[in-house]
Design an enzyme around this catalytic site. Structure first.
Site, PDB file in Angstrom:
ATOM      1  N   ASN A  92     -16.958 -27.752  31.014  1.00 10.66           N
ATOM      2  CA  ASN A  92     -16.880 -27.695  32.470  1.00 10.66           C
ATOM      3  C   ASN A  92     -17.081 -29.111  32.999  1.00 10.66           C
ATOM      4  O   ASN A  92     -18.204 -29.606  33.045  1.00 10.66           O
ATOM      5  CB  ASN A  92     -17.972 -26.742  32.981  1.00 10.66           C
ATOM      6  CG  ASN A  92     -17.983 -26.644  34.494  1.00 10.66           C
ATOM      7  OD1 ASN A  92     -17.122 -27.205  35.163  1.00 10.66           O
ATOM      8  ND2 ASN A  92     -18.969 -25.941  35.024  1.00 10.66           N
ATOM      9  N   LYS A 104     -16.689 -30.217  35.877  1.00  9.36           N
ATOM     10  CA  LYS A 104     -17.215 -30.202  37.253  1.00  9.36           C
ATOM     11  C   LYS A 104     -16.468 -31.223  38.120  1.00  9.36           C
ATOM     12  O   LYS A 104     -15.275 -31.431  37.933  1.00  9.36           O
ATOM     13  CB  LYS A 104     -18.734 -30.431  37.245  1.00  9.36           C
ATOM     14  CG  LYS A 104     -19.454 -29.426  36.336  1.00  9.36           C
ATOM     15  CD  LYS A 104     -20.935 -29.401  36.529  1.00  9.36           C
ATOM     16  CE  LYS A 104     -21.552 -28.389  35.565  1.00  9.36           C
ATOM     17  NZ  LYS A 104     -22.975 -28.218  35.722  1.00  9.36           N
ATOM     18  N   HIS A 122     -19.926 -19.619  38.895  1.00  6.88           N
ATOM     19  CA  HIS A 122     -20.852 -20.650  38.412  1.00  6.88           C
ATOM     20  C   HIS A 122     -22.033 -20.758  39.390  1.00  6.88           C
ATOM     21  O   HIS A 122     -21.850 -20.612  40.598  1.00  6.88           O
ATOM     22  CB  HIS A 122     -20.134 -21.992  38.279  1.00  6.88           C
ATOM     23  CG  HIS A 122     -20.965 -23.005  37.559  1.00  6.88           C
ATOM     24  ND1 HIS A 122     -21.963 -23.704  38.182  1.00  6.88           N
ATOM     25  CD2 HIS A 122     -20.982 -23.394  36.258  1.00  6.88           C
ATOM     26  CE1 HIS A 122     -22.555 -24.489  37.296  1.00  6.88           C
ATOM     27  NE2 HIS A 122     -21.973 -24.325  36.115  1.00  6.88           N
ATOM     28  N   GLU A 157     -23.529 -23.180  40.570  1.00  8.94           N
ATOM     29  CA  GLU A 157     -23.369 -24.187  41.631  1.00  8.94           C
ATOM     30  C   GLU A 157     -22.561 -23.611  42.794  1.00  8.94           C
ATOM     31  O   GLU A 157     -22.819 -23.923  43.955  1.00  8.94           O
ATOM     32  CB  GLU A 157     -22.727 -25.456  41.053  1.00  8.94           C
ATOM     33  CG  GLU A 157     -23.758 -26.259  40.261  1.00  8.94           C
ATOM     34  CD  GLU A 157     -23.210 -27.015  39.069  1.00  8.94           C
ATOM     35  OE1 GLU A 157     -21.989 -27.249  38.994  1.00  8.94           O
ATOM     36  OE2 GLU A 157     -24.026 -27.374  38.193  1.00  8.94           O
ATOM     37  N   GLU A 188     -25.933 -18.724  31.885  1.00  5.23           N
ATOM     38  CA  GLU A 188     -26.364 -20.090  32.173  1.00  5.23           C
ATOM     39  C   GLU A 188     -27.625 -20.059  33.041  1.00  5.23           C
ATOM     40  O   GLU A 188     -27.525 -19.926  34.269  1.00  5.23           O
ATOM     41  CB  GLU A 188     -25.276 -20.857  32.913  1.00  5.23           C
ATOM     42  CG  GLU A 188     -23.977 -20.967  32.144  1.00  5.23           C
ATOM     43  CD  GLU A 188     -23.159 -22.156  32.630  1.00  5.23           C
ATOM     44  OE1 GLU A 188     -23.016 -23.106  31.861  1.00  5.23           O
ATOM     45  OE2 GLU A 188     -22.688 -22.132  33.777  1.00  5.23           O
ATOM     46  N   GLY A 205     -27.835 -29.022  33.715  1.00  2.00           N
ATOM     47  CA  GLY A 205     -27.885 -30.425  34.132  1.00  2.00           C
ATOM     48  C   GLY A 205     -29.288 -31.009  34.154  1.00  2.00           C
ATOM     49  O   GLY A 205     -29.501 -32.097  34.682  1.00  2.00           O
ATOM     50  N   SER A 218     -27.480 -27.524  29.445  1.00  4.11           N
ATOM     51  CA  SER A 218     -27.954 -28.664  28.643  1.00  4.11           C
ATOM     52  C   SER A 218     -27.650 -28.545  27.149  1.00  4.11           C
ATOM     53  O   SER A 218     -28.418 -29.031  26.305  1.00  4.11           O
ATOM     54  CB  SER A 218     -29.452 -28.917  28.874  1.00  4.11           C
ATOM     55  OG  SER A 218     -29.678 -29.251  30.232  1.00  4.11           O
TER      56      SER A 218
END
Ligand code: PGA
Length: 310
Positions: free
Chosen positions: A67, A69, A151, A153, A223, A229, A269
Site C-alpha cells: 500500500n 498510500k 483502510h 486512514e 490492521e 506506521g 509495521s
C-alpha cells in the site's frame, strides 16, 4: 479444543440483502474437520500442543499487498518499479501493489508479473457528479483488478463508516473489482478489551452486503490501527489470536468453506526483519505493507516470507 460448527448463518439482513445461499456446506465442514485433524496430528508429531485458537487455518495462497498510500513522485515511483522488477520473488505468493491513483497507469505499464495492481479506494456507487472520486467502473475499464477498501486512514480521516465500507465492497465486487477489505481496532479499543468486537462489527457490515460466493474475491486485511506506521508491530501471537478469532467468526457467520479459504492478511509495521516469523502463524495468510512497500528490496523480502507460511 474441537469447535462446533454452526449450520445456520447468524448474519442479519440489514440494508443490503444477504444471499439465501449463505449456508454452511456440509462438504466444507468435512474437509475442514479433516484439515484440522491433520494439522493437530502434525502438531502432536512435532511435540507441540495444538493451540485451541487455531480453529481451521487458512488454506488460500499467501498474498502480499504493498500500500504505497499518498507517497512518491514520477522519479521515485520509476525507481521503485525498477527495483521490484529486478527483485527475485522465489516463493509461491500472490503480490498486489497499490500505487497512488495518479501514477496507477504508469505503474501498471512498468511492473511485470507477478505484480498485480490495486487502487487504494473507489466510490460507493456508479460514477457521476462525485468530485475527486474514482468509480469501480473506471477501475474495471482500466483493467485494475483490485481495490483496497475500508483502510483505517479512510475510516478515521474521511469518516467512512462500517456500513459505507460494506456498501462499497459490494459495489466493487458487483462491478468485477476484487477487494482487500481492511479491519482493525484502535489502541483505546484494544486496551478496553474490544479488539474482536470491533473487528466483528466491521466484518458484519461487509457480510450483510455480500453473498457467500463474493468471498472468493475478498481478502481480509487485519490492521490494528496502533501498529500502522508506528513501527510497533503486533507480536506474532497477538496477530494470530485475532486472525484465528476472525476465522472462527467467519465460520460461524458465513460458512466453514469460506472461513477456511478466505485469506487474512496482517498489516501494521511489517518489515523485512519481522515478516518471516509472522508468516509462520497458521492463520496469517499474507501481509498488507505500507512503509516497507516503498523499498523494493525490503518488499521482495517480505513477499518471499511466504516460504515460511504454515
Ligand atoms: P505500515 O502500513 O506498514 O506503514 O504500518 C500498513 C498499512 O496501512 O496498510
Amino acid at each position: 479444543m474441537m469447535m462446533s460448527f454452526n449450520t445456520t448463518t447468524t448474519a442479519s439482513n440489514a440494508s443490503c440483502s444477504l444471499a439465501s445461499s449463505q449456508k454452511t456446506s456440509v462438504r466444507g465442514v468435512r474437509a475442514n474437520n479433516k484439515l484440522r485433524a491433520q494439522k493437530h496430528a502434525i502438531a502432536r508429531q512435532n511435540g507441540r500442543r495444538a493451540s485451541s485458537l487455531v480453529v481451521c487455518d487458512g488454506t488460500g495462497k499467501f498474498v502480499v499487498g504493498g500500500n504505497w498510500k499518498c507517497n512518491g513522485t514520477i522519479d521515485s515511483i520509476d525507481k521503485l518499479c525498477a527495483s521490484l522488477n529486478s527483485g527475485k520473488i522465489t516463493a509461491d505468493v500472490e503480490v498486489i501493489c497499490a500505487p497512488p491513483m495518479v501514477y496507477i497507469d504508469r505503474v501498471q505499464s512498468k511492473l511485470k508479473a507477478p505484480y498485480q495492481i490495486a487502487a487504494q479506494n473507489c466510490w460507493v456507487s456508479k460514477g457521476g457528479a462525485f468530485t475527486g472520486e474514482v468509480s469501480a467502473e473506471m477501475l474495471k475499464d482500466a483493467n485494475i483488478p483490485w481495490v483496497i477498501l475500508g483502510h483505517s486512514e479512510r475510516r478515521s480521516l474521511c469518516g467512512e463508516t462500517n456500513e459505507f465500507v460494506g456498501l462499497k465492497t459490494k459495489y466493487a465486487l458487483d462491478t468485477g473489482v476484487k477487494v482487500v477489505a481492511c479491519i482493525g481496532e484502535s489502541l483505546a479499543q484494544r486496551e478496553a478489551g474490544d479488539t474482536l468486537n470491533v473487528c466483528f462489527a466491521q466484518l458484519k457490515a461487509i457480510v450483510d452486503c455480500v453473498t457467500e460466493k463474493d468471498w472468493e474475491n475478498i481478502i481480509i486485511a487485519y490492521e490494528p490501527v496502533w501498529a500502522i506506521g508506528t513501527g510497533k508491530v503486533a507480536t506474532p501471537d497477538q496477530a494470530q489470536e485475532v486472525h484465528a478469532g476472525v476465522r472462527k467468526w467467519m465460520n460461524e457467520n458465513v460458512s466453514a468453506d469460506v472461513a477456511s479459504k478466505v485469506r487474512i492478511q496482517y498489516g501494521g509495521s511489517v518489515n523485512a526483519g519481522n515478516c518471516d516469523e509472522l508468516a509462520t502463524k497458521p492463520d496469517i495468510d499474507g501481509f498488507l505493507v505500507g512503509g516497507a512497500s516503498l523499498d523494493g528490496e525490503a518488499f521482495v523480502k517480505i513477499c518471499n516470507s511466504a516460504a515460511h507460511s504454515k
